[in-house]
Design a protein around this motif. Sequence first.
Motif, PDB file in Angstrom:
ATOM      1  N   ALA A  33       0.989   4.101  -2.856  1.00  0.00           N
ATOM      2  CA  ALA A  33       0.739   5.522  -2.546  1.00  0.00           C
ATOM      3  C   ALA A  33       1.916   6.375  -2.994  1.00  0.00           C
ATOM      4  O   ALA A  33       1.730   7.449  -3.588  1.00  0.00           O
ATOM      5  CB  ALA A  33       0.504   5.688  -1.048  1.00  0.00           C
ATOM      6  N   THR A  62      -7.632   9.179  -0.292  1.00  0.00           N
ATOM      7  CA  THR A  62      -6.200   9.508  -0.446  1.00  0.00           C
ATOM      8  C   THR A  62      -5.638  10.058   0.855  1.00  0.00           C
ATOM      9  O   THR A  62      -4.564   9.649   1.303  1.00  0.00           O
ATOM     10  CB  THR A  62      -6.020  10.549  -1.580  1.00  0.00           C
ATOM     11  OG1 THR A  62      -6.516   9.983  -2.778  1.00  0.00           O
ATOM     12  CG2 THR A  62      -4.577  10.946  -1.757  1.00  0.00           C
ATOM     13  N   ILE A  68       0.855  -1.210   0.000  1.00  0.00           N
ATOM     14  CA  ILE A  68       0.000   0.000   0.000  1.00  0.00           C
ATOM     15  C   ILE A  68       0.884   1.252   0.000  1.00  0.00           C
ATOM     16  O   ILE A  68       0.634   2.217  -0.717  1.00  0.00           O
ATOM     17  CB  ILE A  68      -0.961  -0.024   1.213  1.00  0.00           C
ATOM     18  CG1 ILE A  68      -1.931  -1.194   1.071  1.00  0.00           C
ATOM     19  CG2 ILE A  68      -1.715   1.291   1.347  1.00  0.00           C
ATOM     20  CD1 ILE A  68      -2.810  -1.446   2.268  1.00  0.00           C
ATOM     21  N   ILE A 104      -5.257   7.218   3.273  1.00  0.00           N
ATOM     22  CA  ILE A 104      -4.133   6.329   2.904  1.00  0.00           C
ATOM     23  C   ILE A 104      -2.803   7.013   3.252  1.00  0.00           C
ATOM     24  O   ILE A 104      -1.913   6.410   3.849  1.00  0.00           O
ATOM     25  CB  ILE A 104      -4.180   5.982   1.394  1.00  0.00           C
ATOM     26  CG1 ILE A 104      -5.315   4.996   1.122  1.00  0.00           C
ATOM     27  CG2 ILE A 104      -2.855   5.376   0.928  1.00  0.00           C
ATOM     28  CD1 ILE A 104      -5.641   4.810  -0.348  1.00  0.00           C
ATOM     29  N   SER A 158      -4.358  -0.685  -6.740  1.00  0.00           N
ATOM     30  CA  SER A 158      -5.558   0.066  -6.329  1.00  0.00           C
ATOM     31  C   SER A 158      -5.167   1.317  -5.553  1.00  0.00           C
ATOM     32  O   SER A 158      -5.751   2.387  -5.740  1.00  0.00           O
ATOM     33  CB  SER A 158      -6.489  -0.768  -5.448  1.00  0.00           C
ATOM     34  OG  SER A 158      -6.293  -2.102  -5.632  1.00  0.00           O
ATOM     35  N   THR A 159      -4.149   1.168  -4.671  1.00  0.00           N
ATOM     36  CA  THR A 159      -3.719   2.337  -3.897  1.00  0.00           C
ATOM     37  C   THR A 159      -3.190   3.420  -4.833  1.00  0.00           C
ATOM     38  O   THR A 159      -3.527   4.601  -4.678  1.00  0.00           O
ATOM     39  CB  THR A 159      -2.614   1.945  -2.890  1.00  0.00           C
ATOM     40  OG1 THR A 159      -2.999   0.761  -2.238  1.00  0.00           O
ATOM     41  CG2 THR A 159      -2.381   3.030  -1.879  1.00  0.00           C
ATOM     42  N   ASN A 190       0.331   4.893   4.525  1.00  0.00           N
ATOM     43  CA  ASN A 190       1.603   5.387   3.983  1.00  0.00           C
ATOM     44  C   ASN A 190       2.506   5.880   5.122  1.00  0.00           C
ATOM     45  O   ASN A 190       3.708   5.618   5.117  1.00  0.00           O
ATOM     46  CB  ASN A 190       1.331   6.514   2.983  1.00  0.00           C
ATOM     47  CG  ASN A 190       2.594   6.962   2.280  1.00  0.00           C
ATOM     48  OD1 ASN A 190       3.254   6.168   1.648  1.00  0.00           O
ATOM     49  ND2 ASN A 190       2.935   8.234   2.417  1.00  0.00           N
TER      50      ASN A 190
END
Lengths: 300, 232
Positions: free
Chosen positions: A263, B188, A259, B191, B155-156, B196
Amino acid sequence: MEREKLFWTALMLLGGLFLAGRAAMVGNGRVYVQAETIAETDAGPVVHHRGVPPSQRSEANVSLSWPRTIGLWVAAFCTLGIMSFVLGDNPFYKLMESIFVGVSAAYLMVAGFWDELVQNLFKSIVPGLMRNSFLPGLEEGLQPDLTYLAPLLMSIMMLWRLAPKGAWIARWPLAFFIGATAGFRLVSYLESDFVQQINNTILPLIVYTADESFDVWGSLRNSLVVVGVLLGLVYFFFSVPHRGVVGGLARGGVWLLMITFGASFGYTVMGRIALLADRLQFLFDDWLWLIDPTMQRMGM
Amino acid sequence: MKRTVPMIIAATTGFVLIMSHFIPLSEEWGSKAMQWFNVLAAIAFVLGGSNLMRMNLQKISDRRPGWGYAAVTLIAFLVTLSVGLLKVGVQPTSSFPTNAWAAPYNQEGSSLWWLYEYLYKPLASTMFALLAFFIASAAFRAFRAKNPEAIALLSTAFIVLMGRTYVGGLMRDILPRGMEWLSFDSMTNYIMGVFNLAGMRAITIGIALGVASTSLKVLLGVDRSYLGSGDD
């Protein structure tokens, strides 16, 4: 191949005609400056020129600047030259790349000379000479700092690398360089990236709002951050085999890192897109005058 | 002499800098070492520039393929260096109106400023902007949703990409009340602020430990790779 060449030549000619026609009719790509007298000397006034938006071209002391206008067109062709790489490697791109390498290497050298060698080394070794030449603001009576002879000597030793023999002499300043980097990084990384990051991760797992009610989202957020950091660290801990419970936790770490990488990828791409938008704005706004988002040419 | 002295220099410098962080008495030594370090860093640019000149001159004299571009690099290098060192086009400032040498080398309107503003800046920023195309095309070729982890990554990336565009905010108006958190920009933010943050923190802690151990290996003389392998 011949048809392809013909197509590109025709396209370039059409583009050139469009630019010439537009520059003649609209007058785009021109830069205006305002003259400002900052001091009067025996040799005459000292005049500085400051860039102004084209809408101010009829104001007092504002005139067309040919060097900056030529510069703007050069910058536009440089931008197009680099962008042409999208179509494949070509001589126009290679030319721009060569210019970029030369200019950037020399610019860093010039910056290093004036910011470090003059301001730091020469100022300390020959303060009197610097005061009479490049640094007139230096206080009077400053004594030479002879400890700076050491970096001067190391600098000469470093440049010895260019000599055909005795390249090992350059190892001494290199060792100083490596040692200083290691010593500085050891402390700064442990302080800011290790202790500080752990400190920031120690978060309350149960969060209350200002009116003392339970904050579900805040608690969930903090719990996820704490658990996420621990999972990530378990994944990076290779002293224990990733089997059983540790293996399960490491698997969670892999998910978290995926993830994170996703990002970071999205964020990096958007950063580059922002840069691209900036270049396109330069072409369409500053050069071609096709758009005017910052109202630079209002009333023209 | 060729290997022992550099090791002693590296260890002494490194430990002086570490000590200067903890012992106030040696603070002055640490700051002096850093100033010397900056001087050497500036000299390293001179070394780099000289190597660039040597390589390009060699290419031109050997008439190797692409020697014309080497000539362009050399001309660009020498012109920039000359106008920068001679402060061509620099006007005196109001503080010292009779001494142009005292004015900043990158003053607006000077020749070096022109080269920076109209050559270096557009070339550098366009080069970085071009990476958008190459990252996207590389991702298109390399990223495959072969397993759940790869799907999570893709997907991220998609959510963050959309969340940073105008579309990300537009979704807020379409979604029913109370479901706004499903919009791309909200997701976002979540995340970036949670997953993140946690991932980057774990990576940062790992990097810090790696840097600390590598630095100690260099200072204690365990890692001597910077000395090279040859006798000379």
